[in-house]
Design an enzyme around this catalytic site. Structure first.
Site, PDB file in Angstrom:
ATOM      1  N   GLU A   7       6.051   1.783  -8.031  1.00  0.00           N
ATOM      2  CA  GLU A   7       5.438   3.057  -7.475  1.00  0.00           C
ATOM      3  C   GLU A   7       4.115   2.516  -6.999  1.00  0.00           C
ATOM      4  O   GLU A   7       3.591   1.443  -7.380  1.00  0.00           O
ATOM      5  CB  GLU A   7       5.284   4.170  -8.876  1.00  0.00           C
ATOM      6  CG  GLU A   7       6.571   4.371  -9.398  1.00  0.00           C
ATOM      7  CD  GLU A   7       6.227   5.339 -10.653  1.00  0.00           C
ATOM      8  OE1 GLU A   7       5.209   5.926 -10.931  1.00  0.00           O
ATOM      9  OE2 GLU A   7       7.318   5.630 -11.511  1.00  0.00           O
ATOM     10  N   ASP A  30       7.571   4.568  -4.808  1.00  0.00           N
ATOM     11  CA  ASP A  30       7.246   5.993  -4.997  1.00  0.00           C
ATOM     12  C   ASP A  30       5.841   6.144  -4.844  1.00  0.00           C
ATOM     13  O   ASP A  30       5.109   5.634  -5.718  1.00  0.00           O
ATOM     14  CB  ASP A  30       7.903   6.474  -6.312  1.00  0.00           C
ATOM     15  CG  ASP A  30       7.753   7.855  -6.530  1.00  0.00           C
ATOM     16  OD1 ASP A  30       6.961   8.697  -5.932  1.00  0.00           O
ATOM     17  OD2 ASP A  30       8.601   8.165  -7.519  1.00  0.00           O
ATOM     18  N   HIS A  77       9.133   5.822 -13.057  1.00  0.00           N
ATOM     19  CA  HIS A  77       9.081   7.081 -13.478  1.00  0.00           C
ATOM     20  C   HIS A  77      10.821   7.306 -13.939  1.00  0.00           C
ATOM     21  O   HIS A  77      11.460   6.784 -13.318  1.00  0.00           O
ATOM     22  CB  HIS A  77       8.769   7.917 -12.228  1.00  0.00           C
ATOM     23  CG  HIS A  77       8.723   9.373 -12.854  1.00  0.00           C
ATOM     24  ND1 HIS A  77       9.660  10.267 -12.321  1.00  0.00           N
ATOM     25  CD2 HIS A  77       7.762  10.181 -13.343  1.00  0.00           C
ATOM     26  CE1 HIS A  77       9.318  11.710 -12.510  1.00  0.00           C
ATOM     27  NE2 HIS A  77       8.030  11.455 -13.226  1.00  0.00           N
TER      28      HIS A  77
HETATM   29  C1  PLP Z   1       6.353  13.732 -10.359  1.00  0.00           C
HETATM   30  C2  PLP Z   1       6.838  12.538  -9.987  1.00  0.00           C
HETATM   31  C3  PLP Z   1       8.172  12.525  -9.337  1.00  0.00           C
HETATM   32  C4  PLP Z   1       8.973  14.065  -9.243  1.00  0.00           C
HETATM   33  O1  PLP Z   1       8.409  14.646  -8.123  1.00  0.00           O
HETATM   34  P1  PLP Z   1       8.771  16.337  -8.126  1.00  0.00           P
HETATM   35  O2  PLP Z   1       8.435  16.560  -6.713  1.00  0.00           O
HETATM   36  O3  PLP Z   1       7.689  16.836  -9.216  1.00  0.00           O
HETATM   37  O4  PLP Z   1       9.972  16.628  -8.519  1.00  0.00           O
HETATM   38  C5  PLP Z   1       8.754  11.698  -8.957  1.00  0.00           C
HETATM   39  N1  PLP Z   1       8.145  10.361  -8.940  1.00  0.00           N
HETATM   40  C6  PLP Z   1       6.898  10.320  -9.913  1.00  0.00           C
HETATM   41  C7  PLP Z   1       6.458   8.826  -9.961  1.00  0.00           C
HETATM   42  C8  PLP Z   1       6.608  11.172 -10.286  1.00  0.00           C
HETATM   43  O5  PLP Z   1       5.146  11.113 -10.738  1.00  0.00           O
END
Ligand code: PLP
Length: 385
Positions: free
Chosen positions: A175, A204, A131
């Site tokens: 992720e 993530d 991301h």
């Molecule tokens: C949406 C997203 C984020 C950001 O998260 P928010 O709380 O919306 O700022 C971070 N990492 C990934 C993989 C995402 O899809």
């Protein structure tokens, strides 16, 4: 960043998601296949009864750390199977600032117990499709990224092997569910690589939290009988997607949590989440473990959608989750198709370079969608345009 060409110039427009996977745009009600509210919790009355102040009034280290934040962190750590958790203000903020804090050389001695001797070198291994926020955080830290082919752990291992005689702390950043492909990381295999090559893992779980894994708490979440997450792991997730609220979290060891409280500028210098938001996060975390019926419906619906798209000879790439891309390739065609669907009453994402390499529609489902909703979408796609 380079100048965006005229056709790629993006604009925002007002749109108001409403309950049951619907959205209001320009006084029209459409079916919303573009949101991340995967369980439909944004409009759940249990979350919306939340009370409390609209502002926290201070950053956490001053007087912004609410008792509710503390109790959420404790409970969240139990759900994730981590030693501790830390609430952050957003997923983007987390990735933009936790990673650079992690890459400060002050940490390395502590993390890897090298008697306080700092290790200036880092070897950073990143999935090519990570991301933008992860990329942003790593670029800010000015550390060279070794990119492995998307979700290709064999390629990752070959890079790890190649650099195994080089000094430096190895860190793998990836992720658990990828936002544009909708595919899943093999967490067990990644953990094994982490062990084998003594690598630190950063994962993530933005699109997995609430949706997949043990008690719906993500693919990295451990069952109570699996013990506690290893110290060489830091897991990130957001409350802004399936949790139907706002904010984010880090799940990690107590040493790391303490380190972030002291060294992560994005944590230290930002006003803490409002108590009312904390209430809604707490509510979401209370009900999510028992939403297995909704999770099952969501994944069955995604399979139904993928099968239907395949019958129309449309490519869905490696998707195995509630995120289903329809790979188109041509940018103009992608945007025309998106507009056509909009005219017919469906909102889908139209994603093109530079966000992704291959232009595509991005369809996301929520547990509130029905088989009829998806059938209607497939019918319009089948008619061509
Ligand atoms: C949406 C997203 C984020 C950001 O998260 P928010 O709380 O919306 O700022 C971070 N990492 C990934 C993989 C995402 O899809």
């Amino acid at each position: 960043m380079s100048q965006l060409s005229e056709s790629r110039h993006r604009q925002i427009r007002p749109s108001q998601p409403i309950a049951d996977g619907r959205i209001r745009i320009d006084d029209r009600e459409l079916i919303n296949f573009a949101g991340n509210d995967y369980l439909g919790l944004c409009h759940d009355p249990r979350l919306n009864q939340a009370e409390g102040a609209t502002g926290s009034g201070a950053s956490p280290l001053v007087v912004g750390y609410h008792p509710k934040a503390q109790s959420i962190e404790k409970y969240l750590a139990t759900l994730k199977g981590s030693a501790t958790a830390l609430i952050m203000n957003s997923g983007f903020q987390t990735n933009a600032t936790v990673l650079s804090a992690l890459l400060r050389d002050t940490l390395h001695g502590k993390l890897y117990n090298h008697q306080g001797i700092s290790i200036p070198k880092v070897q950073l291994f990143c999935d090519r499709f990570n991301h933008a926020s992860l990329h942003f955080g790593l670029s800010a830290a000015q550390v060279h990224q070794k990119r492995f082919r998307h979700n290709d752990l064999e390629h990752l291992e070959s890079l790890l092997k190649k650099s195994s005689d080089q000094e430096g702390v190895r860190i793998i950043v990836t992720e658990s569910v990828f936002s544009m492909e909708g595919d899943r990381l093999d967490v067990v295999a990644l953990r094994a690589l982490g062990q084998k090559y003594s690598a630190f893992l950063v994962i993530d779980e933005a699109h997995a939290t609430g949706v997949l894994g043990c008690r719906g708490m993500g693919l990295c979440a451990l069952n109570p009988d699996q013990g506690v997450m290893k110290e060489n792991e830091l897991v990130i997730g957001t409350f802004g997607k399936a949790l139907g609220s706002f904010g984010a979290y880090v799940a990690c060891s107590a040493v790391l949590r303490d380190y972030l409280i002291n060294y992560c500028s994005g944590y230290i210098y930002s006003t803490a989440l409002p108590p009312r938001i904390l209430e809604s996060i707490d509510q979401a975390l209370q009900i999510i473990p028992s939403m297995s019926k909704e999770r099952q419906h969501l994944q069955q619906l995604a399979q139904f959608l993928r099968d239907g798209l395949r019958d129309l000879s449309l490519e869905t790439g490696p998707s195995t989750t509630q995120i289903v891309p329809v790979l188109i390739g041509d940018e103009a065609t992608t945007m025309e198709l998106k507009q056509h669907l909009h005219n017919k009453g469906f909102v889908v994402g139209g994603i093109r370079p530079p966000t992704v390499a291959t232009a595509r529609l991005r369809i996301t489902l929520t547990a509130k969608h029905t088989v009829e909703d998806v059938t209607a979408l497939l019918k319009v796609l089948g008619e061509g345009f």
